[in-house]
Design a protein around this motif. Structure first.
Motif, short mmCIF file in Angstrom:
data_model
loop_
_atom_site.label_atom_id
_atom_site.label_comp_id
_atom_site.label_asym_id
_atom_site.label_seq_id
_atom_site.Cartn_x
_atom_site.Cartn_y
_atom_site.Cartn_z
N GLY A 135 -4.79 1.17 -1.48
CA GLY A 135 -4.92 2.07 -0.16
C GLY A 135 -3.72 2.92 -0.44
N ALA A 187 -0.94 5.70 1.97
CA ALA A 187 -0.41 6.16 3.18
C ALA A 187 0.06 7.71 2.72
CB ALA A 187 0.78 5.40 3.75
N ASP A 224 -9.10 3.34 0.61
CA ASP A 224 -8.83 3.84 1.78
C ASP A 224 -7.77 4.60 1.85
OD1 ASP A 224 -9.29 3.96 4.60
OD2 ASP A 224 -8.38 2.02 4.98
N VAL A 274 -4.94 6.82 4.49
CA VAL A 274 -4.48 7.37 5.80
C VAL A 274 -3.64 8.51 5.81
CG1 VAL A 274 -3.68 6.67 8.08
CG2 VAL A 274 -4.77 4.90 6.90
N CYS A 323 1.43 5.64 9.17
CA CYS A 323 0.07 5.57 8.33
C CYS A 323 -0.03 4.49 7.67
CB CYS A 323 0.05 6.95 7.43
SG CYS A 323 -0.17 8.59 8.25
N LEU A 363 -2.94 1.64 7.80
CA LEU A 363 -3.75 1.42 6.62
C LEU A 363 -3.88 -0.15 6.33
CD1 LEU A 363 -4.98 2.33 3.76
CD2 LEU A 363 -2.34 1.81 2.98
#
Length: 560
Positions: free
Chosen positions: A147, A149, A230, A232, A514, A518
């Protein structure tokens, strides 16, 4: 087409007869300073030309006669040519600016939104808020979910890669936001993005740079972009709409309509990110056109909504956002601080590169200056600007009205201070090093930025019925990071007196918040539930704003 040779890199780019050197440099990938976006106002895009007799002058008040005659200095934004030309980039040009990237996280319960499962021989992703599995046709057995940020600032970009199985931060990459070539403030970006052509250009350059940073993090971590499921993103509302290719024109006038929805997930395609096609991008809640997901993420990271005693949150950057908690209410506001605190709009201002003055101290007889990496001074970055103003106030070179002493007043200051007083174009300056000065105009720029932020603070405290003595702590996030002495903030009057000891530094709180969301998706629901109680105070609508702002332009009368 003529040839433009860029020294010392020895790169050659083509330049059209109606194209400025600044435009050609940017086309070649050299993002030199130009806060006024090529309008010939700021005088920041200085270059040195070879064979000056063959290159016409570009008169400007920031180019002295000696620079024009002896150093062959021209403004790139005002220079065109029909013949081949060679130019040297500014001395402060660097691709290695120090950008605040945030802190490593500890103590976060690992509950990611994206979880990979194997269903009947097919890989799929379960994503928080989505009932059915999302097929992952490109997933490989050796992959592990990752993921990002991302913090999209007006001036900088920060991308951090995490492993969603372990919560480990793998690596971070950062850079200057390439949209700065179109202006250093959100107003200039809104103006350019209000046309289809301008919006496409703004979205393209920032997406391209974000994808480059994503690729960099993947290469450093030996990861594949397809593993990223993912993301953020924290950013002010204008930056979010621009990267999503949404026309920001409604943000520029009443009623300040926000088109992008916060507290929601989007496809990777919607933001042009080259990651797994099935990946989701989560945008934290947005409070207002002037209070974006970077601030709500920062508020989460700093625990502002949970504090029982009165506290103040300040995020200092090109935009100055702030919030106050009085135990019952949490109120936020924003001010147009401008780029002075990030080294822009100041005559010798530069980003945080080696050789930038990052701090100073008045020792009673002289002023000591410290530069990044202890290199010879080549300019002043944001934290240095605050410290220098504080030092000049303590040394009585600058008085509370902001007036700077001239060489004729040398007898009124310490002898070692007096040696630095100069005149340039008949205006007083304080010389720090060769070609590095702090001018009277620079003092005025700092006064405007300081005055705007302090006015926001004062009005928030009045609205919340909180006095300076009531404040339990002040959390400072944003541009300065940990490279600033709290007493300098108090000396210049950016925060109320006797509060320096209550300042706590939060670093890049947007990136930290963020990352928290996440790694733990439940924090998204928590923030979405809390944000509706956050009140926005539109400062410009208050009758007292202009009067307070004018009063806050001055520095404190008593300097300790």
């Amino acid at each position: 087409m003529a040839k433009l040779t860029i020294l010392p890199y020895k790169k050659i780019v083509q330049i059209g007869i109606d194209e400025t050197v600044l435009q050609a440099l940017r086309k070649g990938g050299f993002e030199i300073e130009g806060p006024c976006n090529g309008q010939g106002i700021c005088g920041k895009c200085k270059i040195r030309v070879e064979n000056p007799d063959d290159v016409r002058p570009t008169p400007h008040h920031r180019i002295s006669e000696s620079e024009n005659r002896e150093k062959n200095i021209r403004l790139a934004c005002q220079l065109t040519t029909a013949a081949d030309i060679s130019v040297h980039l500014p001395d402060d040009f660097s691709v290695n600016a120090r950008i605040l990237e945030g802190e490593h996280l500890r103590g976060i319960d690992l509950k990611p939104a994206a979880v990979v499962v194997l269903l009947k021989g097919t890989y799929a992703m379960h994503y928080a808020g989505v009932d059915s599995g999302i097929t992952l046709p490109k997933w490989q057995p050796q992959y592990s979910p990752k993921g990002l940020a991302i913090d999209i600032g007006t001036t900088t970009l920060v991308v951090t890669l995490f492993c969603l199985l372990t919560g480990k931060q793998l690596t971070t990459a950062s850079s200057i936001n390439p949209q700065t070539q179109f202006g250093h403030d959100v107003v200039s970006r809104i103006q350019k993005g209000s046309t289809d052509e301008g919006l496409a250009e703004l979205a393209e350059v920032v997406r391209k740079e974000l994808n480059r940073l994503i690729l960099t993090t993947c290469e450093k971590s030996n990861a594949a972009a397809e593993e990223i499921l993912d993301v953020v993103i924290g950013g002010n509302t204008t930056m979010l709409e621009l990267v999503a290719a949404i026309n920001p024109e409604p943000l520029g006038h009443l009623p300040f309509t926000v088109e992008i929805k916060g507290g929601a997930s989007y496809s990777a395609k919607a933001f042009g990110l080259k990651i797994n096609p099935a990946a989701k991008i989560y945008i934290p809640p947005i409070v207002h056109a002037f209070i974006g997901s970077d601030i709500t993420a920062g508020i989460l990271a700093c625990g502002c909504l949970e504090k029982e005693k009165p506290s103040l949150f300040i995020d200092i950057g090109t935009n100055g956002e702030m919030g106050i908690n009085n135990g019952d209410r949490f109120i936020v506001a924003s001010t147009a601080a401008g780029p002075a605190f990030e080294g822009m709009g100041v005559s010798s201002g530069i980003r945080a590169v080696p050789g930038a003055v990052e701090s100073s101290h008045f020792n009673g007889e002289s002023i000591d200056f410290n530069t990044i990496d202890s290199q010879p001074a080549k300019g002043i970055c944001g934290s240095g600007i605050i410290d220098i103003i504080a030092s000049l106030l303590k040394a009585e070179v600058v008085d509370p009205s902001g007036r700077m002493k001239t060489p004729s007043q040398r007898s009124e200051v310490q002898p070692m201070i007096a040696e630095h007083l100069r005149l340039i174009d008949e205006h007083p300056v304080f010389q720090i090093a060769e070609n590095v000065h702090f001018t009277q105009a620079d003092v005025r720029q700092v006064q405007l930025a300081k005055g705007a932020i302090r006015t926001g603070i004062d009005m928030l405290m009045t609205e919340a019925n909180v006095t300076p003595e009531d404040l339990d702590d002040i959390t400072l996030a944003g541009a300065f990071g940990y490279h600033l002495r709290p007493d300098s903030l108090e000396t210049i009057g950016l925060i109320p007196k006797q509060l320096a000891h209550k300042v706590r530094f939060a670093g890049n709180s947007s990136k930290t918040g963020c990352a928290m969301m996440l790694l733990n998706a439940s924090l998204r629901a928590y923030l979405e539930k809390q944000v509706p109680r956050v009140e926005h105070l539109l400062l410009a609508e208050k009758l007292s704003f202009q009067e307070l702002f004018i009063a806050n332009l001055n520095f404190p009368d008593s300097i300790s």
